[in-house]
Design an enzyme around this catalytic site. Sequence first.
Site, mmCIF file in Angstrom:
data_model
loop_
_atom_site.group_PDB
_atom_site.id
_atom_site.type_symbol
_atom_site.label_atom_id
_atom_site.label_comp_id
_atom_site.label_asym_id
_atom_site.label_seq_id
_atom_site.Cartn_x
_atom_site.Cartn_y
_atom_site.Cartn_z
ATOM 1 N N ASP A 28 8.824 1.047 -3.568
ATOM 2 C CA ASP A 28 10.222 1.345 -3.217
ATOM 3 C C ASP A 28 10.686 0.498 -2.033
ATOM 4 O O ASP A 28 11.882 0.207 -1.914
ATOM 5 C CB ASP A 28 10.394 2.834 -2.888
ATOM 6 C CG ASP A 28 10.546 3.660 -4.164
ATOM 7 O OD1 ASP A 28 11.087 3.132 -5.152
ATOM 8 O OD2 ASP A 28 10.103 4.826 -4.178
ATOM 9 N N ASP A 75 6.514 20.181 -4.763
ATOM 10 C CA ASP A 75 5.129 19.687 -4.725
ATOM 11 C C ASP A 75 4.419 20.281 -3.512
ATOM 12 O O ASP A 75 5.009 20.338 -2.421
ATOM 13 C CB ASP A 75 5.082 18.159 -4.557
ATOM 14 C CG ASP A 75 5.667 17.415 -5.743
ATOM 15 O OD1 ASP A 75 5.842 18.047 -6.803
ATOM 16 O OD2 ASP A 75 5.952 16.220 -5.592
ATOM 17 N N ILE A 76 3.166 20.675 -3.699
ATOM 18 C CA ILE A 76 2.425 21.280 -2.582
ATOM 19 C C ILE A 76 2.345 20.325 -1.393
ATOM 20 O O ILE A 76 2.662 20.684 -0.262
ATOM 21 C CB ILE A 76 0.997 21.681 -3.031
ATOM 22 C CG1 ILE A 76 1.088 22.895 -3.959
ATOM 23 C CG2 ILE A 76 0.099 21.984 -1.830
ATOM 24 C CD1 ILE A 76 -0.233 23.358 -4.518
ATOM 25 N N LYS A 102 22.293 19.755 -19.186
ATOM 26 C CA LYS A 102 21.967 21.035 -18.557
ATOM 27 C C LYS A 102 21.876 20.913 -17.031
ATOM 28 O O LYS A 102 21.274 19.971 -16.505
ATOM 29 C CB LYS A 102 20.640 21.579 -19.103
ATOM 30 C CG LYS A 102 20.613 21.744 -20.615
ATOM 31 C CD LYS A 102 21.779 22.558 -21.154
ATOM 32 C CE LYS A 102 21.518 24.032 -21.228
ATOM 33 N NZ LYS A 102 22.686 24.757 -21.808
ATOM 34 N N THR A 152 18.732 21.510 -12.004
ATOM 35 C CA THR A 152 19.312 21.084 -10.720
ATOM 36 C C THR A 152 19.526 22.305 -9.822
ATOM 37 O O THR A 152 19.191 22.285 -8.632
ATOM 38 C CB THR A 152 20.648 20.341 -10.952
ATOM 39 O OG1 THR A 152 20.377 19.177 -11.699
ATOM 40 C CG2 THR A 152 21.330 19.974 -9.642
ATOM 41 N N CYS A 180 -1.209 -16.020 -6.306
ATOM 42 C CA CYS A 180 -2.432 -15.509 -5.709
ATOM 43 C C CYS A 180 -3.620 -15.644 -6.671
ATOM 44 O O CYS A 180 -4.182 -16.726 -6.791
ATOM 45 C CB CYS A 180 -2.224 -14.077 -5.225
ATOM 46 S SG CYS A 180 -3.403 -13.638 -3.945
ATOM 47 N N GLY A 201 -3.395 -16.033 -9.675
ATOM 48 C CA GLY A 201 -2.925 -17.082 -10.592
ATOM 49 C C GLY A 201 -3.279 -18.477 -10.090
ATOM 50 O O GLY A 201 -3.498 -19.394 -10.880
ATOM 51 N N GLN A 247 -5.987 -19.018 -8.199
ATOM 52 C CA GLN A 247 -7.442 -19.096 -8.331
ATOM 53 C C GLN A 247 -7.817 -19.402 -9.781
ATOM 54 O O GLN A 247 -8.704 -20.207 -10.057
ATOM 55 C CB GLN A 247 -8.058 -17.783 -7.819
ATOM 56 C CG GLN A 247 -7.673 -17.534 -6.347
ATOM 57 C CD GLN A 247 -8.158 -16.205 -5.782
ATOM 58 O OE1 GLN A 247 -8.750 -15.399 -6.477
ATOM 59 N NE2 GLN A 247 -7.892 -15.988 -4.501
ATOM 60 N N HIS A 269 2.258 -14.442 -2.049
ATOM 61 C CA HIS A 269 3.085 -13.706 -3.011
ATOM 62 C C HIS A 269 4.572 -13.963 -2.752
ATOM 63 O O HIS A 269 5.223 -13.177 -2.057
ATOM 64 C CB HIS A 269 2.794 -12.207 -2.907
ATOM 65 C CG HIS A 269 1.449 -11.824 -3.404
ATOM 66 N ND1 HIS A 269 1.179 -11.559 -4.727
ATOM 67 C CD2 HIS A 269 0.273 -11.681 -2.752
ATOM 68 C CE1 HIS A 269 -0.100 -11.262 -4.863
ATOM 69 N NE2 HIS A 269 -0.668 -11.329 -3.679
ATOM 70 N N GLU A 293 6.985 -13.513 -4.598
ATOM 71 C CA GLU A 293 7.857 -12.516 -5.242
ATOM 72 C C GLU A 293 8.410 -11.501 -4.256
ATOM 73 O O GLU A 293 9.481 -10.931 -4.472
ATOM 74 C CB GLU A 293 7.126 -11.808 -6.391
ATOM 75 C CG GLU A 293 5.934 -10.930 -6.018
ATOM 76 C CD GLU A 293 4.602 -11.663 -5.982
ATOM 77 O OE1 GLU A 293 4.608 -12.895 -5.780
ATOM 78 O OE2 GLU A 293 3.545 -11.017 -6.136
HETATM 79 N N1 GLN Z 1 -8.667 -11.034 -6.088
HETATM 80 C C1 GLN Z 1 -8.157 -12.197 -5.438
HETATM 81 C C2 GLN Z 1 -8.482 -12.214 -3.946
HETATM 82 O O1 GLN Z 1 -8.816 -11.209 -3.400
HETATM 83 C C3 GLN Z 1 -6.659 -12.332 -5.655
HETATM 84 C C4 GLN Z 1 -5.879 -11.282 -4.947
HETATM 85 C C5 GLN Z 1 -4.446 -11.184 -5.402
HETATM 86 O O2 GLN Z 1 -4.072 -11.691 -6.443
HETATM 87 N N2 GLN Z 1 -3.615 -10.527 -4.618
HETATM 88 O O3 GLN Z 1 -8.371 -13.214 -3.307
#
Ligand code: GLN
Length: 543
Positions: free
Chosen positions: A71, A148-149, A188, A192, A381, A383, A385, A507, A509
């Site tokens: 989130d 939720d508890i 319904k 709510t 990441c 990807g 490797q 990363h 993204e």
């Molecule tokens: N498993 C790999 C590492 O630890 C890649 C980690 C990942 O993709 N965030 O380096």
Amino acid sequence: MAKYVFVTGGVVSSVGKGVSVASIGKILKSRSVSVSAQKLDPYLNVDPGTMSPYQHGEVFVTQDGAETDLDLGHYERFIGVDLTQASNVTSGQVYSSVIAHERKGDFLGGTIQVVPHVTNEIKRRIRQVAEISGADVVIVEVGGTVGDIEGQPFLEAIRQMRKDEGRDNVLYIHVTFLPHIAATDELKTKPTQHSVNELRRIGIQPDVILCRSDNEIPEGVQDKISLFCDVDKEAVIPVVTGETIYEVPLLLEEYKLGDFIVNRFELKAKESNLGDWRDMVNKLKAPKESVTIGLVGKYVELRDAYYSVREALCHAALTHNREVKIEWLSSEEFQDGHDNNKLRQVQGIIVPGGFGHRGIEGMIEAAKFAREREIPYLGLCLGLQVMVIEFGRHAFHSQDVNSTEFSSDTAYPVIDFLPGQQGVKQKGGTMRLGTYPCHLVPRTKAARAYGCEIAYERHRHRLEFNNSFRQPLEEVGMIASGVSPDGELVEITELRNHPWMVSCQFHPEFRSRPDSPHPLFADFVGAAKETLIEGAQPSLPIS
Ligand code: GLN
């Protein structure tokens, strides 16, 4: 003094509470009100970093290296802020710090209890976000559903906040779901009503109810909720499922939620300015040509595991006036010589992050397919490797090229543990996490995509490119196009003789926003849209 908006959920989970919080943030920000956001997660893990993506979905990494709930990704993308580790609090964190204080003797003589010790710690952490951010309004989402508890201490803490901070400085918003009964074609309201009753039992009367529904909500239904739940009619806001989540701020604005909050808090705010956002949403919804990207991963049954990747692709496609069509491809399908027909149907391949050896050989197959057929490839990441392993197998004419994560005695460990990572026994929060600078090597695809000399990107990994193989791999066409400032860590690799095969150890993204797509994603989609799918070539004219 900061004002607080507390957002709770009723009836069922997964109805878009996170998107609601992000959208409330957006409509306030569009009035020049400064906003920060926080997620309170009642589970006992200290953070989601140790949870399986199947349990939790994506782990979102903040710039300061916290492993957090997805989130926070919504909050950052909608509000346009960089949050910190203070923005995600779990029961695990709260109890750990209360118990650590108890062991130190800080409460000597006292009996440690949920009220007041645990609730005080929760409130301290809520206020910390206001202090760190200096925001006018802090929006706080309580994870889970009322009833939720494990959520009880959090609800109790936010109830106390009204008394502590003053009634005019706190607002409660409850997000519920209206089920549709097909037999009578009715929405319904009873669930709510029940969940509002549950909230009241704890001492919280909601000021606003956001009613999520997959169907149009008749006005009579709003009247009924207003009457039974004792909420002003203009504060019962229908949020009907739309085409895109980015529409939600526009919807809330239409129902004047921004004015309602600003008036209640007596904030000095400007006129709402959502013009650019509206243009972006209109562009997103307009019919357009698509670009098909194959996402090859091992958690593809649960798309939430790749939430930010999906959003980053959508943002990038939008800059090219395209709609992204993602083919979710389970990497295990390409293992052991299985056919790769599905890969033939995509214009670009993404291999996202991941852990563990399951499905790795299929990802390597996908990278091989991309290299040999000159299909654009973006590795994130893991990807990266995978791309290095595949290229190493090709370059060294050996199948015994691997990462030491998957094979500890491989002949060619092209990917190896970062210094100090191999012996790490403690799993939580021990990876290389958060933002590090990356120097872009001039005249590479990466540098051209970024258009600058240095990038700051978020990391979450234990392994890296093994420098012993840098020279032999560079000699046969792999380029280290992004490196750490001391030149020691390879952050981006690309292939010299390929139209677009670029991977990064970080990363990207997590930094993509709908109004400012990430340059690597934008460049990747730009290359992918030029790729013809097999069989789509125009036939040659017959002379
Ligand atoms: N498993 C790999 C590492 O630890 C890649 C980690 C990942 O993709 N965030 O380096």
